[in-house]
Design a protein around this motif. Structure first.
Motif: not given
Length: 209
Positions: A24-34, A194-204
């Motif tokens: 199970i891989t959880l991914v944060r979205h990319g950088r928002p425009a706002l 796998l822990d890439q943290g919680f920044k944009y586009w990163c996987q856990r």
């Protein structure tokens, strides 16, 4: 192609995948425009957060190749119903079938009520609102921490059910709620591999012990 949560994302699984437990891989979205380069009152932050939820991604971004590869290998891809997550899915999934489900949307961030002269940038408002929500159950009639914990548990069980059928599962969603799901997965005996943290586009990525 976006599909509803009621459709089975495992229809195309290979027979061999049924004999293993997937990851199970959880991914944060990319950088928002706002833009976050502003100073806001608490009421201003409420409006900012509303526009944040309605908005998509900042133009010109390229997803990391390793995330595109993870999406290519995934047997099931889930995505939050919010635009920034859906645009992330379209950027990495290359036309794959994707299951949208509101169970993965971000936990709310209602800020505490402060005087109209008091201002902070959105990033500090986000930290403050999360502390108030987490420690003092400040929710302004929105989802409470307890309710969000229950939703995170349901989301974790949904993902575990898919993985136990043999699917490698990818979730494209949001930073804090992904963190909440991750805690539930650990409680159910899944290990962070796998822990890439919680920044944009990163996987856990989580795997069963």
């Amino acid at each position: 192609m976006m599909t509803s949560a009621t459709q089975n994302p495992l229809a195309a699984r290979t027979p061999d995948s049924a004999h293993r437990t997937g990851c199970i891989t959880l991914v944060r979205h990319g950088r928002p425009a706002l833009s976050r380069k502003c100073w806001l009152t608490s009421e201003g932050y409420r409006d900012w957060w509303r526009r944040y939820d309605l908005g998509g991604l900042q133009a010109g971004q390229t997803p990391p190749p390793e995330l595109v590869e993870a999406a290519r290998k995934a047997d099931a891809i889930f995505v939050s119903t919010l635009p920034r997550a859906q645009e992330t899915a379209r950027a990495v999934a290359d036309g794959r079938d994707i299951v949208m489900d509101a169970i993965f949307v971000e936990a709310p961030l209602p800020p505490p009520h402060t005087p109209s002269w008091f201002k902070m940038p959105p990033r500090l408002w986000g930290v403050t609102a999360r502390i108030w929500w987490h420690l003092f159950n400040h929710n302004d009639g929105q989802e409470s921490r307890r309710e969000a914990e229950q939703r995170a548990d349901r989301a974790a069980q949904l993902l575990i059910e898919e993985a136990e059928q043999g699917a490698d599962v990818l979730v494209l969603a949001h930073g804090y709620f992904n963190h909440m799901i991750g805690r539930k997965l650990k409680a159910y005996g899944w290990r962070l591999t796998l822990d890439q943290g919680f920044k944009y586009w990163c996987q856990r990525r989580f795997e069963k012990h």
